[in-house]
Every structure is written in C-alpha cells, then in structure tokens.
Design a protein around this motif. Structure first.
Motif, PDB file in Angstrom:
ATOM      1  N   GLY A  69      -1.660   7.838   6.090  1.00 20.84           N
ATOM      2  CA  GLY A  69      -2.244   8.515   4.717  1.00 20.84           C
ATOM      3  C   GLY A  69      -1.371   8.427   3.349  1.00 20.84           C
ATOM      4  O   GLY A  69      -1.951   7.946   2.661  1.00 20.84           O
ATOM      5  N   GLY A  70      -0.300   8.867   3.478  1.00 23.10           N
ATOM      6  CA  GLY A  70       0.704   8.733   2.417  1.00 23.10           C
ATOM      7  C   GLY A  70       0.788   7.526   2.025  1.00 23.10           C
ATOM      8  O   GLY A  70       0.783   7.151   0.832  1.00 23.10           O
ATOM      9  N   ALA A  71       0.984   6.552   2.879  1.00 23.34           N
ATOM     10  CA  ALA A  71       1.273   5.151   2.557  1.00 23.34           C
ATOM     11  C   ALA A  71       0.070   4.278   1.935  1.00 23.34           C
ATOM     12  O   ALA A  71       0.054   4.108   0.855  1.00 23.34           O
ATOM     13  CB  ALA A  71       1.835   4.433   3.878  1.00 23.34           C
ATOM     14  N   ALA A  72      -1.042   4.622   2.565  1.00 16.96           N
ATOM     15  CA  ALA A  72      -2.361   4.165   1.893  1.00 16.96           C
ATOM     16  C   ALA A  72      -2.553   4.711   0.434  1.00 16.96           C
ATOM     17  O   ALA A  72      -2.972   3.996  -0.527  1.00 16.96           O
ATOM     18  CB  ALA A  72      -3.515   4.423   2.831  1.00 16.96           C
ATOM     19  N   LEU A  73      -2.493   6.000   0.360  1.00 16.99           N
ATOM     20  CA  LEU A  73      -2.596   6.788  -0.944  1.00 16.99           C
ATOM     21  C   LEU A  73      -1.727   6.060  -2.016  1.00 16.99           C
ATOM     22  O   LEU A  73      -2.177   5.590  -3.033  1.00 16.99           O
ATOM     23  CB  LEU A  73      -2.227   8.163  -0.882  1.00 16.99           C
ATOM     24  CG  LEU A  73      -2.545   9.001  -2.217  1.00 16.99           C
ATOM     25  CD1 LEU A  73      -4.160   8.919  -2.757  1.00 16.99           C
ATOM     26  CD2 LEU A  73      -2.409  10.298  -1.966  1.00 16.99           C
ATOM     27  N   ALA A  74      -0.566   5.822  -1.862  1.00 20.07           N
ATOM     28  CA  ALA A  74       0.379   5.417  -2.694  1.00 20.07           C
ATOM     29  C   ALA A  74       0.315   3.935  -2.981  1.00 20.07           C
ATOM     30  O   ALA A  74       0.469   3.288  -4.119  1.00 20.07           O
ATOM     31  CB  ALA A  74       2.004   5.963  -2.241  1.00 20.07           C
ATOM     32  N   ALA A  75      -0.064   3.118  -1.951  1.00 21.07           N
ATOM     33  CA  ALA A  75      -0.186   1.924  -2.125  1.00 21.07           C
ATOM     34  C   ALA A  75      -1.409   1.528  -3.121  1.00 21.07           C
ATOM     35  O   ALA A  75      -1.369   0.585  -3.813  1.00 21.07           O
ATOM     36  CB  ALA A  75      -0.361   0.897  -0.734  1.00 21.07           C
ATOM     37  N   ILE A  76      -2.684   2.388  -2.699  1.00 20.26           N
ATOM     38  CA  ILE A  76      -3.526   2.190  -3.592  1.00 20.26           C
ATOM     39  C   ILE A  76      -3.324   2.560  -4.987  1.00 20.26           C
ATOM     40  O   ILE A  76      -3.782   2.129  -6.042  1.00 20.26           O
ATOM     41  CB  ILE A  76      -4.660   2.968  -2.872  1.00 20.26           C
ATOM     42  CG1 ILE A  76      -5.307   2.206  -1.723  1.00 20.26           C
ATOM     43  CG2 ILE A  76      -6.057   3.174  -4.043  1.00 20.26           C
ATOM     44  CD1 ILE A  76      -6.227   3.100  -0.880  1.00 20.26           C
ATOM     45  N   ILE A  77      -2.514   3.528  -5.237  1.00 24.11           N
ATOM     46  CA  ILE A  77      -2.266   4.162  -6.663  1.00 24.11           C
ATOM     47  C   ILE A  77      -1.423   3.172  -7.327  1.00 24.11           C
ATOM     48  O   ILE A  77      -1.622   2.667  -8.455  1.00 24.11           O
ATOM     49  CB  ILE A  77      -1.903   5.293  -6.679  1.00 24.11           C
ATOM     50  CG1 ILE A  77      -2.983   6.479  -6.268  1.00 24.11           C
ATOM     51  CG2 ILE A  77      -1.283   5.821  -7.916  1.00 24.11           C
ATOM     52  CD1 ILE A  77      -2.270   7.877  -6.003  1.00 24.11           C
ATOM     53  N   THR A  78      -0.378   2.518  -6.615  1.00 20.25           N
ATOM     54  CA  THR A  78       0.398   1.647  -7.150  1.00 20.25           C
ATOM     55  C   THR A  78      -0.386   0.312  -7.597  1.00 20.25           C
ATOM     56  O   THR A  78      -0.022  -0.335  -8.759  1.00 20.25           O
ATOM     57  CB  THR A  78       1.621   1.456  -6.224  1.00 20.25           C
ATOM     58  OG1 THR A  78       2.117   2.785  -5.832  1.00 20.25           O
ATOM     59  CG2 THR A  78       2.562   0.377  -6.810  1.00 20.25           C
ATOM     60  N   TRP A  79      -0.996  -0.048  -6.761  1.00 18.74           N
ATOM     61  CA  TRP A  79      -1.987  -1.299  -6.992  1.00 18.74           C
ATOM     62  C   TRP A  79      -2.773  -1.048  -8.207  1.00 18.74           C
ATOM     63  O   TRP A  79      -2.693  -2.191  -8.955  1.00 18.74           O
ATOM     64  CB  TRP A  79      -2.952  -1.794  -5.580  1.00 18.74           C
ATOM     65  CG  TRP A  79      -3.832  -2.530  -6.079  1.00 18.74           C
ATOM     66  CD1 TRP A  79      -5.138  -2.704  -6.445  1.00 18.74           C
ATOM     67  CD2 TRP A  79      -3.525  -4.146  -5.601  1.00 18.74           C
ATOM     68  NE1 TRP A  79      -5.504  -4.017  -6.620  1.00 18.74           N
ATOM     69  CE2 TRP A  79      -4.674  -4.950  -6.199  1.00 18.74           C
ATOM     70  CE3 TRP A  79      -2.334  -4.956  -5.228  1.00 18.74           C
ATOM     71  CZ2 TRP A  79      -4.754  -6.236  -6.072  1.00 18.74           C
ATOM     72  CZ3 TRP A  79      -2.292  -6.247  -5.246  1.00 18.74           C
ATOM     73  CH2 TRP A  79      -3.679  -6.838  -5.545  1.00 18.74           C
ATOM     74  N   HIS A  80      -3.267   0.008  -8.553  1.00 19.49           N
ATOM     75  CA  HIS A  80      -4.311   0.183  -9.312  1.00 19.49           C
ATOM     76  C   HIS A  80      -3.272   0.271 -10.868  1.00 19.49           C
ATOM     77  O   HIS A  80      -4.056   0.185 -11.899  1.00 19.49           O
ATOM     78  CB  HIS A  80      -5.328   1.196  -9.108  1.00 19.49           C
ATOM     79  CG  HIS A  80      -6.160   0.527  -8.212  1.00 19.49           C
ATOM     80  ND1 HIS A  80      -7.094  -0.167  -8.656  1.00 19.49           N
ATOM     81  CD2 HIS A  80      -6.685   0.906  -7.013  1.00 19.49           C
ATOM     82  CE1 HIS A  80      -8.108  -0.471  -7.433  1.00 19.49           C
ATOM     83  NE2 HIS A  80      -7.682   0.472  -6.761  1.00 19.49           N
ATOM     84  N   THR A  81      -2.293   1.148 -10.760  1.00 22.60           N
ATOM     85  CA  THR A  81      -1.543   1.400 -12.078  1.00 22.60           C
ATOM     86  C   THR A  81      -0.321   0.466 -12.328  1.00 22.60           C
ATOM     87  O   THR A  81       0.251   0.712 -13.351  1.00 22.60           O
ATOM     88  CB  THR A  81      -1.087   2.767 -11.828  1.00 22.60           C
ATOM     89  OG1 THR A  81      -0.145   3.117 -10.870  1.00 22.60           O
ATOM     90  CG2 THR A  81      -2.480   3.680 -11.746  1.00 22.60           C
ATOM     91  N   GLY A  82      -0.036  -0.096 -11.038  1.00 26.83           N
ATOM     92  CA  GLY A  82       1.363  -1.042 -11.589  1.00 26.83           C
ATOM     93  C   GLY A  82       0.838  -2.415 -12.291  1.00 26.83           C
ATOM     94  O   GLY A  82      -0.247  -2.610 -12.535  1.00 26.83           O
ATOM     95  N   THR A  83       1.839  -2.996 -12.734  1.00 29.39           N
ATOM     96  CA  THR A  83       1.953  -3.974 -13.442  1.00 29.39           C
ATOM     97  C   THR A  83       2.598  -5.237 -12.505  1.00 29.39           C
ATOM     98  O   THR A  83       3.405  -4.937 -11.857  1.00 29.39           O
ATOM     99  CB  THR A  83       2.642  -4.013 -14.841  1.00 29.39           C
ATOM    100  OG1 THR A  83       3.904  -3.598 -14.490  1.00 29.39           O
ATOM    101  CG2 THR A  83       1.934  -2.834 -15.707  1.00 29.39           C
TER     102      THR A  83
END
Length: 170
Positions: A69-83
C-alpha cells in the motif's frame, strides 16, 4: 542510554551508513550512465526493505499489504508529480541523469527506519507483534521504495532505447 545503544551497534552498520552517504552524495551530481544502472539503487533498497520486514515481522498478509500500500501510493504520487530527470547520453544506451538529493534522503530514511526498529525490537521484543508498529514500519518502507520506483518508472517511460530519445509524458 543513547551512548549505550550507539556503542553496541556493530561496526558493519556504520560501514553501511558510510556507503549509503557516499552513494547518495554521488547521486546528487549530474552523471552519465548506462540506462540499466538506474535500477541499482531502487532494487537494492527494495531488497533491504523486504529482507528487514521478513526478518523482523515475517512476510504475512498484514506486512505485505502495508508495504504494498505504501509503495503503490508513493509510486503513483511520484509518477504524477515527478519530472523526467534523464536525457540522452553521449554513448548509445546511456542517459545523462540530473543530480538529486532524493536518493540520499530516501536511503538515510530507510537506514534510520531499520536502525530505530532494530533498537526498538532489541529493547522491547514484544513490539514485533504490535500491529500498529508492524503496519507503520512496513508502510514507511513501502513509501520510500515507491518513491524510488516511481522515479525509475518516469525515466523508463520516457526512454526510447531504439532511438536514444527522451519523450515527455506530461
């Protein structure tokens, strides 16, 4: 008490910390590398996190669900906010990676989580059966693994190995 905790810490732990700091500082500078080497830090941190979870709490449904759950949440947020932090390198199959302090921060947080959890469990062995502690620690490991893999996914989605081009997905 802190002095006693630090003095009973095995020397190899400090060697690992020094290695992580060295790698984190190196990752703060722009560098050219083979694209496949982008996988090294996320893979190593994933193995360290899962090994620690397995050793301290076991790989049961609660531990894996909290980590995932933590990995999925952080990966999704990083994907959408990362450059996109990579551009074509000068050699075929290589990329120029912009430096970032994120790797150092993530590695030190994972190290600190492992260290504090080890101290806690050494002082209070029954804590390994406390669901709140188990979920909290496993979620923290998942969050930071997710950040690293989210960043890796952004780079991989941008890379076209046949052409050596970087495409934007924003």
């Amino acid at each position: 008490m802190l002095v006693q905790i630090l003095s009973h810490t095995p020397l190899y732990v400090w060697a690992i910390l020094a290695l992580l700091v060295w790698r984190g500082i190196a990752a703060s500078a722009d560098r050219e590398m083979a694209f496949g080497k982008l996988l090294i830090i996320p893979a190593v941190m994933l193995l360290l996190a899962l090994q620690d979870i397995a050793f301290k709490f076991g790989l049961g449904a609660v531990t894996l669900a909290a980590w995932a759950g933590g990995a999925a949440l952080a990966a999704i947020i990083t994907w959408h906010t990362g450059t996109v932090r990579v551009s074509p390198g000068q050699q075929p199959g290589h990329v120029l990676v912009r430096g970032s302090w994120t790797h150092l921060a993530v590695m030190l947080t994972v190290f600190t989580t492992k260290y504090v959890t080890s101290v806690l469990l050494a002082m209070h062995p029954q804590a390994q059966h406390d669901t709140l502690i188990v979920v909290l620690v496993c979620t923290v490991f998942g969050l930071f693994n997710g950040i690293l893999f989210g960043r890796l996914a952004r780079a991989a989605a941008s890379w076209q190995p046949g052409t050596g081009q970087i495409v934007s997905h924003r």
